[in-house]
Motif scaffolding. Sequence first.
Motif, PDB file in Angstrom:
ATOM      1  N   UNK A 170       0.852  -1.392  -0.043  1.00 42.76           N
ATOM      2  CA  UNK A 170       0.055   0.017  -0.101  1.00 42.76           C
ATOM      3  C   UNK A 170       0.653   1.314   0.057  1.00 42.76           C
ATOM      4  N   UNK A 171       1.977   1.042   0.090  1.00 43.89           N
ATOM      5  CA  UNK A 171       3.059   2.398   0.333  1.00 43.89           C
ATOM      6  C   UNK A 171       3.174   2.967  -1.114  1.00 43.89           C
ATOM      7  N   UNK A 172       3.452   4.156  -1.132  1.00 49.34           N
ATOM      8  CA  UNK A 172       3.864   5.024  -2.228  1.00 49.34           C
ATOM      9  C   UNK A 172       5.437   5.061  -2.399  1.00 49.34           C
ATOM     10  N   UNK A 173       6.086   3.800  -2.402  1.00 50.45           N
ATOM     11  CA  UNK A 173       7.365   3.608  -2.144  1.00 50.45           C
ATOM     12  C   UNK A 173       7.740   2.539  -3.121  1.00 50.45           C
ATOM     13  N   UNK A 174       7.902   2.898  -4.400  1.00 51.05           N
ATOM     14  CA  UNK A 174       8.474   1.708  -5.413  1.00 51.05           C
ATOM     15  C   UNK A 174       9.756   0.745  -4.962  1.00 51.05           C
ATOM     16  N   UNK A 175      10.751   1.606  -4.406  1.00 50.61           N
ATOM     17  CA  UNK A 175      12.008   0.976  -4.207  1.00 50.61           C
ATOM     18  C   UNK A 175      11.734  -0.035  -3.015  1.00 50.61           C
ATOM     19  N   UNK A 176      10.705   0.224  -1.930  1.00 54.37           N
ATOM     20  CA  UNK A 176      10.521  -0.603  -0.943  1.00 54.37           C
ATOM     21  C   UNK A 176       9.780  -1.987  -1.451  1.00 54.37           C
ATOM     22  N   UNK A 177       8.810  -1.560  -2.332  1.00 63.28           N
ATOM     23  CA  UNK A 177       8.076  -2.762  -2.926  1.00 63.28           C
ATOM     24  C   UNK A 177       8.930  -3.611  -3.777  1.00 63.28           C
ATOM     25  N   UNK A 178       9.718  -3.065  -4.587  1.00 65.58           N
ATOM     26  CA  UNK A 178      10.566  -3.786  -5.334  1.00 65.58           C
ATOM     27  C   UNK A 178      11.568  -4.628  -4.272  1.00 65.58           C
ATOM     28  N   UNK A 179      12.093  -4.032  -3.269  1.00 62.66           N
ATOM     29  CA  UNK A 179      12.941  -4.797  -2.330  1.00 62.66           C
ATOM     30  C   UNK A 179      12.096  -5.994  -1.682  1.00 62.66           C
ATOM     31  N   UNK A 180      10.817  -5.721  -1.487  1.00 59.54           N
ATOM     32  CA  UNK A 180       9.978  -6.846  -1.062  1.00 59.54           C
ATOM     33  C   UNK A 180       9.695  -8.040  -1.960  1.00 59.54           C
ATOM     34  N   UNK A 181       9.472  -7.724  -3.122  1.00 57.38           N
ATOM     35  CA  UNK A 181       9.266  -8.735  -4.381  1.00 57.38           C
ATOM     36  C   UNK A 181      10.647  -9.389  -4.553  1.00 57.38           C
ATOM     37  N   UNK A 182      11.748  -8.493  -4.317  1.00 58.69           N
ATOM     38  CA  UNK A 182      12.931  -9.591  -4.549  1.00 58.69           C
ATOM     39  C   UNK A 182      13.321 -10.544  -3.471  1.00 58.69           C
ATOM     40  N   UNK A 183      13.156  -9.994  -2.242  1.00 59.45           N
ATOM     41  CA  UNK A 183      13.218 -10.937  -1.148  1.00 59.45           C
ATOM     42  C   UNK A 183      12.128 -11.855  -1.074  1.00 59.45           C
ATOM     43  N   UNK A 184      10.984 -11.749  -1.583  1.00 58.18           N
ATOM     44  CA  UNK A 184      10.040 -13.012  -1.753  1.00 58.18           C
ATOM     45  C   UNK A 184      10.556 -13.931  -2.775  1.00 58.18           C
ATOM     46  N   UNK A 185      11.167 -13.529  -3.649  1.00 58.61           N
ATOM     47  CA  UNK A 185      11.612 -14.340  -4.909  1.00 58.61           C
ATOM     48  C   UNK A 185      12.702 -15.343  -4.355  1.00 58.61           C
ATOM     49  N   UNK A 186      13.572 -14.483  -3.521  1.00 60.12           N
ATOM     50  CA  UNK A 186      14.809 -15.670  -3.140  1.00 60.12           C
ATOM     51  C   UNK A 186      14.189 -16.593  -2.047  1.00 60.12           C
TER      52      UNK A 186
END
Length: 225
Positions: A170-186
């Motif tokens: 829900x945040x307006x923080x694309x970098x944070x969302x990108x980090x979250x998806x990257x971590x989930x991918x790992x």
Amino acid sequence: IRRCADIRRRAAGDQQVEAGLLQTEAQLAAMAGRFGGVRERIDRAAAILEDLGLSLLAHSGQEVLASVEMLAGNYPAAEAALRRAYETLERMGERGWLSTVGAELARAIYAQGRFEEAESHAARSEETGASDDVTTLVLARGVRAKVAARRGDFDLALGLADEMVAAAQPTEYPDLRGDAHSDLAEVLRLAGRGEEAERSLDAAVAEFAAKGNAVSAARARAVRA
């Protein structure tokens, strides 16, 4: 970057604004892969803030420097900068900011393969952070999820990762969302769920690209490949 130039014109002579602009421009240039001169901008900002007597803000430059070094792939330098920031904040009795720096430190340590130490820092960060501190929660929980997956505790890892993505979304923080998806991918990759990991990396690339973070987008594409 264009907005920074506009602010500089409108706030000509305001040294505190100039220091903030130098730090922001350094981070944005690093995201675009232009590392030349970024560390000098951070040093100039810190000098301005020290001259103004704004010691706490001056030390924020170490966190900015760490973000630049993480983008550059220089994880030991990022760790060193975050340790300086952490020790200073701890000495000054600052608690709110401390938890976020602790989570960032956990990520820099994890990137160097010291997984148990990273998990310890992440857990401490999450314990001391405010309940509504989404940035700290996402960064810390991402580290904890990845370490749990490396131990083979996939139920815990996937639960933490899902919570992390849900908090970031829900945040307006694309970098944070990108980090979250990257971590989930790992976590998904370690759990043997390759196709889902690929979809998470596609989502990470889209988030980083939306920000203009070309460095992180390229890194996510390389992992996917």
